[in-house]
Design a protein around this motif. Sequence first.
Motif, PDB file in Angstrom:
ATOM      1  N   ARG A 112      -6.561   2.532  -0.547  1.00 22.54           N
ATOM      2  CA  ARG A 112      -7.892   2.008  -0.238  1.00 22.54           C
ATOM      3  C   ARG A 112      -8.983   2.881  -0.850  1.00 22.54           C
ATOM      4  NH1 ARG A 112      -8.694  -2.753   2.872  1.00 22.54           N
ATOM      5  NH2 ARG A 112      -6.891  -3.036   4.211  1.00 22.54           N
TER       6      ARG A 112
ATOM      7  N   GLY B  25       0.822  -1.206   0.000  1.00 25.12           N
ATOM      8  CA  GLY B  25       0.000   0.000   0.000  1.00 25.12           C
ATOM      9  C   GLY B  25       0.856   1.255   0.000  1.00 25.12           C
TER      10      GLY B  25
ATOM     11  N   HIS C  99      -9.969   5.292   4.792  1.00 18.31           N
ATOM     12  CA  HIS C  99      -9.692   4.042   5.495  1.00 18.31           C
ATOM     13  C   HIS C  99      -8.539   4.250   6.472  1.00 18.31           C
ATOM     14  CE1 HIS C  99      -8.526  -0.116   6.155  1.00 18.31           C
ATOM     15  NE2 HIS C  99      -9.706  -0.458   5.678  1.00 18.31           N
TER      16      HIS C  99
ATOM     17  N   ASP D 288      -6.134   2.422   7.238  1.00 23.83           N
ATOM     18  CA  ASP D 288      -4.843   2.029   6.670  1.00 23.83           C
ATOM     19  C   ASP D 288      -4.276   3.139   5.792  1.00 23.83           C
ATOM     20  OD1 ASP D 288      -5.042  -0.332   7.942  1.00 23.83           O
ATOM     21  OD2 ASP D 288      -5.399  -1.570   6.163  1.00 23.83           O
ATOM     22  N   ASP D 289      -5.155   3.790   5.046  1.00 21.26           N
ATOM     23  CA  ASP D 289      -4.697   4.905   4.226  1.00 21.26           C
ATOM     24  C   ASP D 289      -4.131   6.024   5.103  1.00 21.26           C
ATOM     25  OD1 ASP D 289      -5.222   3.770   1.826  1.00 21.26           O
ATOM     26  OD2 ASP D 289      -7.104   4.839   1.440  1.00 21.26           O
TER      27      ASP D 289
END
Lengths: 635, 501
Positions: free
Chosen positions: A415, A278, A383, A385-386
Amino acid sequence: MSSSDSSSSSASDDPNPKLKPQPLESQFQSSLTLEDSDGVARTDDASVAEQQQEQQDEGSGNGSVDGVVNVEDNGHRDSSDREEGIGSGEARDGDGGSGGGGGVVWRRANSEVELEVEAPASPSSSGYAGGRGSSGASSASRADDASEEDEIEVVGNDDGGAVGAPDSQAEWTPGKRHVDEDDASISWRKRKKHFFILSNSGKPIYSRYGDEHKLAGFSATLQAIISFVENGGDRVKYVKAGMHQVVFLVKGPIYLVCISCTEEPFESLVAQLELVYGQMILILTKSLNRCFEKNPKFDMTPLLGGTDVVFSALIHSFSWNPAAFLHAYACLPLPYATRQAAGAILQDVADSGVLFALLMCKHRVGTSLKVISLVGAQKASLHPDDMLLLGNFIMSSESFRQVTSESFSPICLPRYNPMAFLHAYVHYFDADTYLILLTTRSDAFYHLKDCRIRIETVLLKSNVLSEVQRSTLDGGMRVEDLSVDLQQHTGSTSRVEDKPHTETPERIRESSLVGLGGPAGLWHFLYRSVYLDQYVSSEFSSPINTHRQQKRLYRAYQKLYVSMHSKGIGPHKTQFRRDENYVLLCWVTPDFELYAAFDPLADKALAIKTCNKVCQWVKDVENEIFLLGASPFSW
Amino acid sequence: MQLCIFDLRRGQQEGQELDKILFFFPADLPFATQLSVIGLSEGLITFTRIFSPDAACEVIEAERHSHVFYEAESDIWMVMVVDKSKESKAACQVDALRKVLKEVHSLFVLFHGTMRSMLEKETSGGLIRSHLYPFITDYLSGKPLFYCSIPKAADFLTGRKLQLPSFHDCLMERGTVQMLTVGREAAIEVQSLVKVLECSAGTTSCYSLVLFQDLLVSTTLSPDDTISLFTYAVLRLTPHALSSGATSWSYLQRTNAGSQVPALSTITNSGSVSDNIYRSQNNCQVKRPLHHNRWFRGNDGFLASDIWGTDNGSQTSVTPIVYLQLTEERMYLCAYQHKSLTIILLVPVSSILNGEQGLSLVKQQVLENASLKMLMVEEKLSKGWGGENAYHVSGYRYLLVDDERVSRASPPAKVMTLAKESLLALSKLREEVNLEKKRAKCSNKLEICVRAKNGAWVIARTSRGKELYMVLEKASETLLYAADSVEKFSNRYCSGVFSLD
C-alpha cells in the motif's frame, strides 16, 4: 513450492549452526550463495541488466537486483526445474558442479538468495562467506522444523472438513498442509477453503492444500475459465454452486482464486485474495510483472520458495484476526505514559532517517500482532493492511523469531509503494516483543542496529518492556468488567441492566455465574475507531471460549461488516440481527463502528443500552487502548 | 438478455455440439456465440461438481454479465445471461431470475409434459425445439414470436424491452400464489361450490381451482400444480389478463393473425441448422399455450381458445390438456368465468370417452348444477372484496411469504412510493436471507433490522417457514420503535408468528 521454511535472511547468533545435520541441498545452497555473493550477476541475458537498471531506478537496492537475476535464470531453466521435483538432491548436486555460470539456481536455494541479498550489509559482513554460511545453516535447521510440522499436520489442520479441526488455536502450527493431496483426492475436494495463486499462463504458484506441481492440470482449468470469460470482453468475479463459492481476482499476470464453502460473503473472500496478493507483493514487489511481460511462461515458484508458511499463516489468520476484515490494527493496552515513552524514542529514531519504526508484540494466543507504538517519518503513513502483512511475514517466518537475533530483509509495503523494496530491520527483545525499523536504504544495517540499541536502552530504563509483559498477561477489555464498571460508577441503572425482563431460567443461571459474559448477555465486542484506523476487541470470555466458537463469531462479525458496508448503498447506520447463535448489534457512525455480540435471547432494549455503555467505556479508556496523537496519520 | 436450454446428455461427440442446444434466445445469434455460452456453462457445471457434487453451478457473476443457472430436469439446464450494462436493474437479482427460469419450465411441463419425456419420444430433438421456441418466446416477450425474430422487426424488440425482475420487485415473490382472504360464511359457500363442481364431472378424480380477480380462493390440486396453474391463469385467463390482452395487442392481433406458420420459417433463415431445428415439425401444428389474446369468453361463460385448434365435427374449440406434475396424469382444462370469478376444472382425460362431445356434456352439467352457486359466491366475494388496495397496511410496505408457496404483499402502487435506496437495501437484505435459508433450511428463526443510509428501516424476519420483509420509511429513529411496529404487524396480520415468545 518447497515446504522448507527459508523466507528471509537471518544473521542469527545461533551458537552452533554447523552442528545440525544439513540436507544435501542445503549444503549445496550455501555453496551456491557463496558464489553468488560475489555480487556478480552470472548471466549473459541483456534484459537482465536492463532489469537491474530499472530496479535501481525505482530506488530498490541491490537485493532486488539479485532477486531478479535469479528470476531470469529460472525462467530459462523452467521446464527442467519443474521436472526435477522434490528430493532429487543428487541431481542438483551434480548440476551444481558445473557452477553458477549457466544460471544454476534452484528453487530453495533461489529463494534463499532472493531474500537474503542484504547479507553483504549484515553484521558479519566482515566476511560475506561467514554470513552466508550461517544463513544456509539456519535454513537447514528450519527445514527440520518443517518436517516436524508435516508429521503433525493432521492435528494442526485448520479448516479441514474431513479431519477434526482443533479447538484450540495454540495447536495450529504454521506451514503447508496435505502436500500429498491433489485435485483427484476426495479429502482435497472436501477442504473448506482453498487458495490458489497462478500465473496467467496457468502455472501454479501457490496452493493452500496439495502439491502445486500435481495441481498443474487444475490450475490450467482455473486459467481457462478466467481467460474464456476474458476473451468475451468480460472479467469473471465469482461462481456459486450450492454452498461453494469460487472467487477470482486478476492482478495483471497473477491470478488468485479462492474456493470456499465457509459461507463467507464474496466481498470478504475477494478482500482476502487482495491480502494474499499483497503478501506476495510484500515478498517480491510488483516489478515481477515485468518478468511476465518479458516471458509469459515465466515460472515464479522458485522466487517464492519456502514462503508458503507465510501464506498459510495469513490465510489462517483470516479466520480469527479481525484486522483482516476491519482494515484496522490493534494496540496493546498500556498506560498512557508508557506508550508516550515508547513513542518518544521511536520518534527520535524516525528523525534520523528511519522511514517507519514499529514496536510490536505478539498476542498471548496465536500470532496476532498488537502495536505498542509506531512512528513514521514525515508524511509517511502506514496502511493497516501493510501492517497486517508485515506482521504476518515476520511472525510466520521462523528465522525472524529467534530472540536476540537481528535480521535485515528486503520487503515491500504494497500500500505504501508496490514497486519498491524497503529494508526491514527486525529484532526481538523477548519472545513476544519485537522492533521493526524500515528504511529505504539498503546499507543502513549498522545505523539501524545502533538505533535499536538506543531504543532498547530507553525501553529498559523506562520499564516499557516490563509494562508490555504485564499487559500481555493482563489482557485487554473484558465484558465482565463492564458491569463492574457500571456498578461502581452508575449505581442504580446497573441493577436494571443485570435483570433483563425477558430472562429465562437458563439466563438467570448463566448471569449468576462468574465469567459468563457481561451485562445484558453481552458476550463480546469490537470497536473500530475510524480516524485512528485502530480497533479494540474485548477478550473472549465464556461462553465463547473454544477456538471453533471464536472463529464462528469472527465469521459472523465479518458477515455483518460486509452487510453494513454493502457496495453502492452502504454504509447502513444500524443493524440488529438475531439468529440461533447470537444477537449481533452493529452501529456505524463517521467516528467509529461498534460490533457487539450478545446471548441470542438478549433483550433488545438492554442490548442497545449496553452498546451505548461500551462506547462510553471505550471513550473513557481510549488513552490506554489506542495509540493517539503520535500516529503517523496525524502528520 | 440471452436464454438457453441445453441437454448435457446430447452432443457429447466432437462436431455434434449443436445437438445439445434445445433452445437459444435470441435465435439469430451466430452458432459460434451460442456454443460459447453453452461451452462456458457446461465447463463450469463440470468444474463446480468437483467441489459441490450435489449442487452444481448456480451463477457466474462477471463484471458485465450474470449467468443464472437452473437445472430444470436432470442434465437439462436453463441458463440466462443478463447484460448488466443494459439490465442494470435486474443485475444481482439472481434468485429472482432463477425463479423466472423455474416458472417457464413449470409452465412448459404443465402443457407439454417434461422435456425429458419429449426428448425420449422423439430423439432427434426436433419436436422439443419446435415446442420450446414459440413457448419461451411467447413467455418472454409477451408478444407473438415472429416480431422478435425477423431482423427487420428488431426495433419492435428494442421498443418493448423485456421486463426482467429488478430490485423494484423485492416486495413480491414470483412462484407463489396470492390468496383472497374470505370470511367464514363465504368460505362455506366456496366449499359447497367446489363440491358441486367436482360432482358435476361425474368422476371423483377431478380437481378445481377457484380465483377471484387475480387471487386464489380455493384449490384441490397439489401445491406445485396449484402454483403452475395459478400462474397460467393470472397470465392468460383471469378477467384482468383477458382484458389487458385485448387492449394492448389488438392491433398486432388483427394484422398478423394466421401468419404463424410462415413466420416460423422466416425466423429460421438465420442458419441452415436452425432451419432444420425449427422447421422439421412445422407440419405437426405446435401448440402455443402462452400465445397472446387467444382466450375469449364464450356465450356459455366458458373460456375458449383456438390455440388448440377446432374440433372438426362441432366447430368448437379444442379443450387444452394439461399434465399434473406428480402423477403425470393428463387432464382437460375447462375454465369458466363469471364477472370476477374464474373457475378452473380439471377433468381426467381418461374419464371422458368421446372427447369434446363428452366434455361439453360435463360443461352442461356444471352449468346446470353450479351456475347459481357461482353467482352467489361471486356476489359474496365481491361484497367482501376491498379492492386493489385491500391488503395495504398503512405505514407499512411488506411482503409475507408462507412456506415459499403463498405470499401477500403491499400493492405495487404503494411499493412504488418507496425510495430507491430503501428498495436496494431490502433487495440486498433478501439476498442475505436467501443465503441463510439455504444454509439452515427453513426451521430457523432469524430477525434482521437494518437502518439504511437514508434512515429507512429494512427488516427481515423468518420463523417456522414464514418470512416477513418490510420497509418502514417513516418510522422513528430508534430500533425499538421499528421492532415494535413489526411486532404490531405480526400480531395483527400474522397471528403473532413473528412475535417474540
